[in-house]
Structure formats: C-alpha cells, structure tokens
Design a protein around this motif. Structure first.
Motif, PDB file in Angstrom:
ATOM      1  N   MET A 236       0.832  -1.205   0.000  1.00  0.00           N
ATOM      2  CA  MET A 236       0.000   0.000   0.000  1.00  0.00           C
ATOM      3  C   MET A 236       0.870   1.261   0.000  1.00  0.00           C
ATOM      4  O   MET A 236       0.610   2.214  -0.736  1.00  0.00           O
ATOM      5  N   ALA A 237       1.901   1.257   0.809  1.00  0.00           N
ATOM      6  CA  ALA A 237       2.770   2.434   0.898  1.00  0.00           C
ATOM      7  C   ALA A 237       3.458   2.705  -0.437  1.00  0.00           C
ATOM      8  O   ALA A 237       3.502   3.854  -0.907  1.00  0.00           O
ATOM      9  N   PHE A 238       3.981   1.666  -1.073  1.00  0.00           N
ATOM     10  CA  PHE A 238       4.667   1.883  -2.348  1.00  0.00           C
ATOM     11  C   PHE A 238       3.701   2.141  -3.493  1.00  0.00           C
ATOM     12  O   PHE A 238       4.075   2.763  -4.482  1.00  0.00           O
ATOM     13  N   TYR A 239       2.464   1.708  -3.368  1.00  0.00           N
ATOM     14  CA  TYR A 239       1.459   2.061  -4.373  1.00  0.00           C
ATOM     15  C   TYR A 239       1.295   3.580  -4.410  1.00  0.00           C
ATOM     16  O   TYR A 239       1.361   4.196  -5.473  1.00  0.00           O
ATOM     17  N   PHE A 240       1.084   4.170  -3.238  1.00  0.00           N
ATOM     18  CA  PHE A 240       0.885   5.619  -3.202  1.00  0.00           C
ATOM     19  C   PHE A 240       2.182   6.375  -3.493  1.00  0.00           C
ATOM     20  O   PHE A 240       2.152   7.450  -4.115  1.00  0.00           O
ATOM     21  N   GLY A 241       3.325   5.839  -3.059  1.00  0.00           N
ATOM     22  CA  GLY A 241       4.602   6.474  -3.391  1.00  0.00           C
ATOM     23  C   GLY A 241       4.865   6.461  -4.888  1.00  0.00           C
ATOM     24  O   GLY A 241       5.303   7.457  -5.470  1.00  0.00           O
ATOM     25  N   GLY A 242       4.588   5.323  -5.535  1.00  0.00           N
ATOM     26  CA  GLY A 242       4.745   5.230  -6.989  1.00  0.00           C
ATOM     27  C   GLY A 242       3.778   6.130  -7.720  1.00  0.00           C
ATOM     28  O   GLY A 242       4.109   6.730  -8.752  1.00  0.00           O
ATOM     29  N   MET A 243       2.558   6.263  -7.176  1.00  0.00           N
ATOM     30  CA  MET A 243       1.570   7.143  -7.796  1.00  0.00           C
ATOM     31  C   MET A 243       2.028   8.596  -7.744  1.00  0.00           C
ATOM     32  O   MET A 243       1.945   9.316  -8.738  1.00  0.00           O
ATOM     33  N   LEU A 244       2.520   9.020  -6.585  1.00  0.00           N
ATOM     34  CA  LEU A 244       2.973  10.405  -6.451  1.00  0.00           C
ATOM     35  C   LEU A 244       4.167  10.689  -7.361  1.00  0.00           C
ATOM     36  O   LEU A 244       4.200  11.713  -8.045  1.00  0.00           O
ATOM     37  N   ALA A 245       5.135   9.776  -7.392  1.00  0.00           N
ATOM     38  CA  ALA A 245       6.306   9.983  -8.248  1.00  0.00           C
ATOM     39  C   ALA A 245       5.912  10.020  -9.715  1.00  0.00           C
ATOM     40  O   ALA A 245       6.409  10.846 -10.484  1.00  0.00           O
ATOM     41  N   SER A 246       5.003   9.156 -10.105  1.00  0.00           N
ATOM     42  CA  SER A 246       4.549   9.123 -11.492  1.00  0.00           C
ATOM     43  C   SER A 246       3.808  10.405 -11.857  1.00  0.00           C
ATOM     44  O   SER A 246       3.988  10.953 -12.943  1.00  0.00           O
ATOM     45  N   TYR A 247       2.996  10.895 -10.959  1.00  0.00           N
ATOM     46  CA  TYR A 247       2.232  12.103 -11.231  1.00  0.00           C
ATOM     47  C   TYR A 247       3.136  13.324 -11.357  1.00  0.00           C
ATOM     48  O   TYR A 247       2.919  14.185 -12.196  1.00  0.00           O
ATOM     49  N   ARG A 248       4.165  13.396 -10.541  1.00  0.00           N
ATOM     50  CA  ARG A 248       5.035  14.568 -10.528  1.00  0.00           C
ATOM     51  C   ARG A 248       6.176  14.491 -11.539  1.00  0.00           C
ATOM     52  O   ARG A 248       6.836  15.495 -11.794  1.00  0.00           O
ATOM     53  N   ALA A 249       6.425  13.332 -12.114  1.00  0.00           N
ATOM     54  CA  ALA A 249       7.546  13.160 -13.032  1.00  0.00           C
ATOM     55  C   ALA A 249       7.320  13.929 -14.327  1.00  0.00           C
ATOM     56  O   ALA A 249       6.195  14.010 -14.820  1.00  0.00           O
ATOM     57  N   PRO A 250       8.380  14.489 -14.908  1.00  0.00           N
ATOM     58  CA  PRO A 250       8.222  15.237 -16.150  1.00  0.00           C
ATOM     59  C   PRO A 250       8.055  14.340 -17.389  1.00  0.00           C
ATOM     60  O   PRO A 250       7.482  14.755 -18.377  1.00  0.00           O
TER      61      PRO A 250
END
Length: 175
Positions: free
Chosen positions: A55-69
């Motif tokens: 669960m933690a890495f799901y949301f971490g991956g989501m945030l990184a993906s959303y903010r990535a250029p």
C-alpha cells in the motif's frame, strides 16, 4: 532535477505511510493482542507487513509518477527500487563505519529471511508499478480537464469580445 524530486517525494510518502500504518497502527494492535513476545515475525504478521508495504509503495509510486516530467511509470517503479537500494546502503554503511552491538543486516542471515525480503521487494515493485500506472492516468485526466477548461475560457472570452464589439458598433451607429 524534477525527476529526482519526484522520486524522493514518492519515497518520502511511502516511508511516511508505511511508518504510520506499521508503527502507529499495526504494531500497537498486535502488541496488545499478542504481547511483546507474541508479536514477533509470524506468517500472519509477515502477510500484514507485505500488504502495508504494498500500500505504501502504491501511493509512493503514484505520487512519483504524477510529478515526473516524463517516463512516468519508470519514475514510479524507481521509488521501490531506489528505496531498497538506499536501505541496503545505509545498513552496509552502518555495519562498516559504526561499531554497533546490533547487526543491521540481521534479517538477511537465513534463507527464510532472504526469501521474505525478496518477496517484500517483489511486492514493493509490483505495487509501485500499479501506482505509477494510476498516477499516469490521473495526470492524463487532469491534463485533459485543464485543456477543456482553458478552451471554454478562451471561447467565453471570444464571445465576450464579440459582444463588446457589437455593442460598441451599435453605439456608434446610434449616434
């Protein structure tokens, strides 16, 4: 630089979510019901830890993906991979540079513990990938919504300009 910041934010979010859920919710509950000694690693607790890490890495991956250029999924998966690499580097650095009585690599001494760590790594990477896909979808959706809103605002301003022109033209004819 934005790529690195996106990954670091994803790692921080995964760390915060994992820490809050594991140390703030799961550990006290298991300690109350099982006691200190009973709350040691059992298959059930291992499963709970795997779910929380996922669960933690799901949301971490989501945030990184959303903010990535760019390369959004890669940035999301990098959250899990780099987190495990940083953890290993910190543990090895602790082992090499500090004389401690506790072994920082104690969870990698037996085959079962190595297998559990590998399973946690696999769960983390899979969850980060799924989160990265979701983050990419959310980014694309938000981009479409903002483009439609801008198009509506441009059309509205064009209509208002046309009305303004028409009313100025009517005023000029009336004189």
């Amino acid at each position: 630089m934005r790529s690195l910041i996106a990954i670091v934010f994803g790692m921080i979010l995964a760390l915060v979510i994992g820490g809050i859920v594991l140390l703030g919710i799961v550990a006290p509950v298991f300690t109350v019901f099982m006691g200190i000694e009973g709350a040691r690693m059992t298959p059930f607790i291992g499963l709970v830890v795997a779910v929380v890490v996922g669960m933690a890495f799901y949301f971490g991956g989501m945030l990184a993906s959303y903010r990535a250029p760019f390369w959004r999924r890669l940035h999301g998966v990098a959250v899990a991979v780099i987190s495990f690499a940083v953890s290993l580097a910190v543990n090895l650095g602790t082992l090499l540079f500090f004389e401690t009585e506790q072994d920082p690599l104690a969870n990698l001494r037996t085959g079962g513990e190595i297998l559990f760590t590998a399973a946690l790594f696999a769960v983390s990477v899979a969850a980060a990938y799924l989160g990265a896909r979701r983050g990419e979808e959310v980014y694309t959706h938000n981009l479409e919504v903002s483009r439609k809103r801008e198009a509506r605002e441009r059309a509205k301003s064009k209509r208002e300009a046309a009305r303004q022109e028409a009313s100025e033209g009517a005023d000029a004819e009336g004189k």
